[in-house]
Write a protein that holds these residues in place. Structure first.
Motif, mmCIF file in Angstrom:
data_model
loop_
_atom_site.group_PDB
_atom_site.id
_atom_site.type_symbol
_atom_site.label_atom_id
_atom_site.label_comp_id
_atom_site.label_asym_id
_atom_site.label_seq_id
_atom_site.Cartn_x
_atom_site.Cartn_y
_atom_site.Cartn_z
ATOM 1 N N ARG A 34 36.927 51.226 -25.362
ATOM 2 C CA ARG A 34 38.295 51.851 -25.791
ATOM 3 C C ARG A 34 39.437 51.064 -25.117
ATOM 4 O O ARG A 34 40.599 50.732 -25.783
ATOM 5 N N LYS A 37 39.992 47.564 -26.477
ATOM 6 C CA LYS A 37 40.474 47.334 -27.736
ATOM 7 C C LYS A 37 41.989 47.415 -27.560
ATOM 8 O O LYS A 37 42.530 46.796 -28.427
ATOM 9 N N GLN A 41 44.607 44.930 -28.867
ATOM 10 C CA GLN A 41 45.617 45.423 -29.822
ATOM 11 C C GLN A 41 46.942 44.852 -29.627
ATOM 12 O O GLN A 41 47.743 44.411 -30.216
ATOM 13 N N GLU A 63 42.494 41.756 -45.077
ATOM 14 C CA GLU A 63 41.153 41.944 -45.568
ATOM 15 C C GLU A 63 40.442 40.735 -46.253
ATOM 16 O O GLU A 63 39.231 40.505 -46.373
ATOM 17 N N THR A 75 37.703 42.997 -37.830
ATOM 18 C CA THR A 75 37.586 44.329 -36.815
ATOM 19 C C THR A 75 37.647 44.052 -35.669
ATOM 20 O O THR A 75 37.643 44.760 -34.626
ATOM 21 N N ARG B 25 36.296 52.311 -40.280
ATOM 22 C CA ARG B 25 35.995 51.440 -39.459
ATOM 23 C C ARG B 25 36.975 50.887 -38.397
ATOM 24 O O ARG B 25 36.618 50.205 -37.207
ATOM 25 N N LEU B 26 38.231 50.663 -38.828
ATOM 26 C CA LEU B 26 39.296 50.366 -38.017
ATOM 27 C C LEU B 26 39.631 51.185 -36.978
ATOM 28 O O LEU B 26 40.572 51.022 -36.131
ATOM 29 N N GLU B 28 39.774 54.051 -34.110
ATOM 30 C CA GLU B 28 38.967 54.321 -33.025
ATOM 31 C C GLU B 28 39.266 56.068 -32.595
ATOM 32 O O GLU B 28 40.474 56.337 -32.498
ATOM 33 N N ALA B 30 37.561 59.103 -30.105
ATOM 34 C CA ALA B 30 36.801 59.182 -29.014
ATOM 35 C C ALA B 30 35.677 60.486 -29.616
ATOM 36 O O ALA B 30 34.737 60.451 -29.162
ATOM 37 N N TRP B 308 42.258 54.330 -44.391
ATOM 38 C CA TRP B 308 41.703 52.899 -44.394
ATOM 39 C C TRP B 308 43.165 51.961 -44.693
ATOM 40 O O TRP B 308 43.384 51.157 -44.038
#
Lengths: 356, 330
Positions: A34, A37, A41, A63, A75, B25-26, B28, B30, B308
């Motif tokens: 985490r 990422k 980003q 996409e 992703t 899916r993009l 995050e 926890a 999304w």
């Protein structure tokens, strides 16, 4: 049978890494990824945006860019950037405790790692673009980019001519990377390091090209290894270019790390590589006496051979040995403790990540 | 698993879960055990190789495609799972190059207690299903040069209507179908600039002043807006980005305090014999049976669609999200 291969790889690898203390426990892994990422980003919104410019930055995040890989690239951009950055920072930290250029090393290596990933993706998923790409970027261009500013300008011109976004983005990354390397080498007086880096880049390019054209059996394993592990040496050499000192032990460390990821990549990819007839170290080991690209009717025999034999276990043994060698080097008290700890965590986390 | 919609077959679990897992899916989070949910979905694969609306309803290609797409986001499925899923999807291919929701072997007519001849609509090819199935097939390794991908691309290219969009069978409006058609065609490398421009022009033309899109011309609709934003961001030129950004800002303004987005009737269940349901037909709203348009009562599907779209917008750095800030290298 592919299921059995898939299971045997996973069970074997996890068991071995748990036994040698290299398997990262779930909660620690989840927290670490985490955090990576988030860092990725930030790199994406910062250095990648700068490297690509607004239009192509939006495109690579869309996409539709490299869409044949579905979401595989889109992703994973943050993690790809973060992995490159962590490796670059860690190698730099092992060679230079001042930290003066740590961030710069991280950023250059982050973008390099993304470039390599995109290069592989174009080769795998866009075969119709490979020839066009080879016309504007080949070994000769690579050799000249190292020192010749005008070569960069010629490549930049090709960017504006190139309407294929998949190629344009890749060329932008290549141009950006070489500009940063030239600047860094000039500022640090690191012409020798730059020459070594240029040689490694050419070697990596050659091995990628060779891997696509069915190398002879006696070379196949080395080509497979070079293709996957050279990027780690390149990252190490990039860090060395910026570092004040050049600790002799770091290159062997980079080789061991490269071999770890080469083997985990090929172990995990056995089913897909079987399907696609791609170069794979474990499959080559099985097919020692025959061409590694087989006709589909021979697939049953090849898979049966793989399961009967111990190729998977040999690859796992080799991976584990490289992991141990890397850990042994990192335990050296002369190396910066924080950088060494960082690198150990990066290795453990990303091996687990690649396993899925 | 997630459950949503309320139909004669009950709520959907497998289909909704597949969609939500892929749509998010993009993101995050926890608190969200994505791998756990995917493993549950994985274990719901049936002997046919497919998945269905829920465990009681026969398997169908659309639910299977969403399950496959969801599973493709993590490396947890054995090769045989995806191999069998691929075989199931391919069995739904028709000579037109398109894919039907149900094939003869699915037994949908037995389930709804109808004669086979009365399920022609549900067993015909439609763009909204075909586009998603083809994406799923590419996600499990089907090459862009493969016959079924090229045939599917031709099927979709031929069905772009004069307005620039693609009509849907199972959905109100054109946004969902248009987005997925464009997305697949981009994946296959079969999206001519003219077709993309025509679709983007339609979307820009039909955007309301407040930045939203509607499923039926009756006011802003989260589901339609989300898919319009996604479609515009497939080709993120300056004009499209601006329109997408306005759409994203409308989505942000319309999020409810509890975190979900409001749903509106968007899932159509045409009579099974209807092969070309007219958008102007009178559809019963939020009713059970067929000839209805229903909303996702828990708002899960709509919320996932909005997330999304917003996650793609955020990744491009086009707008700040509530509770997050645009991340920059310091």
């Amino acid at each position: 049978m592919l299921d059995e291969v898939w299971l045997r790889v996973r069970r074997g690898l996890v068991h071995r890494l748990e036994k040698s203390g290299q398997w990262m426990e779930h909660d620690a892994y989840a927290a670490f990824m985490r955090e990576r990422k988030t860092v990725g980003q930030a790199l994406s919104q910062g250095v990648l945006r700068e490297a690509l410019g607004e239009e192509d930055f939006c495109l690579i995040q869309s996409e539709s860019a490299y869409a044949r890989a579905c979401h595989r690239l889109s992703t994973r951009i943050p993690l790809i950037l973060s992995f490159g950055s962590e490796l670059g920072c860690s190698f730099y930290g092992l060679m230079d405790r001042t930290g003066q250029h740590a961030r710069r090393a991280g950023e250059i290596c982050a973008v390099f790692n993304l470039g390599i990933s995109i290069f592989d993706l174009v080769q795998d998923c866009y075969p119709e673009l490979v020839e066009e790409f080879a016309q504007c970027f080949h070994e000769q261009v690579l050799a000249e980019l190292a020192t010749d500013v005008s070569e960069t300008r010629r490549l930049e011109l090709r960017l504006t001519e190139n309407s294929q976004p998949e190629l344009r983005i890749l060329l932008r990354i290549i141009v950006w990377f070489h500009q940063r390397i030239r600047e860094a080498a000039k500022e640090e007086g690191a012409a020798d390091a730059q020459r070594c880096l240029a040689a490694l880049l050419r070697e990596a390019y050659r091995s990628e090209t060779e891997s696509r054209v069915a190398p002879a059996m006696e070379n196949a394993l080395e080509v497979s290894r070079a293709k996957s592990s050279l990027p780690f040496l390149i990252i190490c050499q990039t860090a060395r270019l910026l570092a004040k000192s050049a600790d002799g032990d770091v290159e062997p460390l980079a080789r061991h790390i490269g071999d770890v990821f080469w083997l985990v990549d090929d172990l995990v990819d056995i089913p897909a590589d079987f399907r696609d007839g791609a170069l794979n170290a474990v499959v080559i080991d099985t097919s020692a006496s025959s061409a590694w690209k087989r006709a589909s009717r021979e697939e049953y025999e090849a898979l049966a051979g793989l399961l009967r034999g111990a190729s998977i276990e040999r690859a796992i043994d080799r991976l584990d040995e490289n992991f141990r060698q890397a850990a042994r080097i990192l335990a050296d008290q002369r190396l910066d403790g924080e950088a060494a700890r960082r690198l150990r965590r990066v290795m453990a986390a990303y091996v687990r990540d690649w396993l899925g | 698993m997630w459950r949503d919609f309320d139909t004669l077959a009950g709520p959907s679990s497998e289909w909704v879960t597949g969609y939500v897992c892929y749509a998010t899916r993009l993101i995050e989070c926890a608190e969200f055990d994505r791998i756990g949910v995917l493993k549950t979905l994985l274990h719901r694969q049936r002997r046919t190789g497919g998945w269905g609306y829920n465990h009681a309803v026969p398997t169908d290609s659309d639910s299977t495609a969403w399950a496959v797409l969801a599973l493709s986001t993590a490396n947890i499925a054995r090769p045989s799972v995806l191999y069998r899923a691929r075989g199931y999807l391919v069995a739904h291919r028709q000579s037109s190059g398109g894919f039907a929701t149900y094939s003869d072997d699915d037994g949908i007519e037995r389930y709804i207690q109808a004669n086979a001849g009365l399920t022609a609509g549900w067993r015909s090819s439609h763009p909204c299903v075909t586009a998603v199935v083809l994406q799923a097939l590419m996600a499990v390794g089907e090459a862009a040069s493969a016959d079924l991908i090229c045939g599917g691309a031709r099927f979709l290219a031929e069905r772009q209507d004069d307005s620039g969009g693609w009509r849907a069978y199972w959905w109100k409006g054109h946004a969902y179908s248009t987005y997925h058609a464009l997305r697949f065609l981009a994946m296959a490398g079969a999206l001519p600039e003219s077709a993309a421009s025509k679709a983007c022009a339609l979307l820009e033309r039909t955007q309301a002043e407040d930045g939203s899109w509607s499923g039926d011309g009756s006011g802003g609709d989260v589901f339609a807006t989300s898919h319009a934003v996604l479609a515009l961001l497939l080709r993120p030129g300056v004009g499209g980005r601006a329109a997408a950004q306005r759409g994203a800002e409308w989505l942000l303004r319309n999020q409810e305090p509890g975190g979900r987005w409001p749903s509106a009737p968007m899932l159509r269940i045409p009579p099974p014999m209807a092969e070309n349901p007219d958008p102007a037909d009178s559809w019963r709203i939020d009713d059970r049976g067929t000839g209805v348009v229903v909303r996702d009562r828990a708002g899960i599907f709509t919320t996932a669609a909005s997330l999304w779209a917003l996650s793609v917008v955020d990744r491009m750095g086009l707008t700040g999200l509530a509770g997050t800030e645009r991340r920059r290298a310091s």
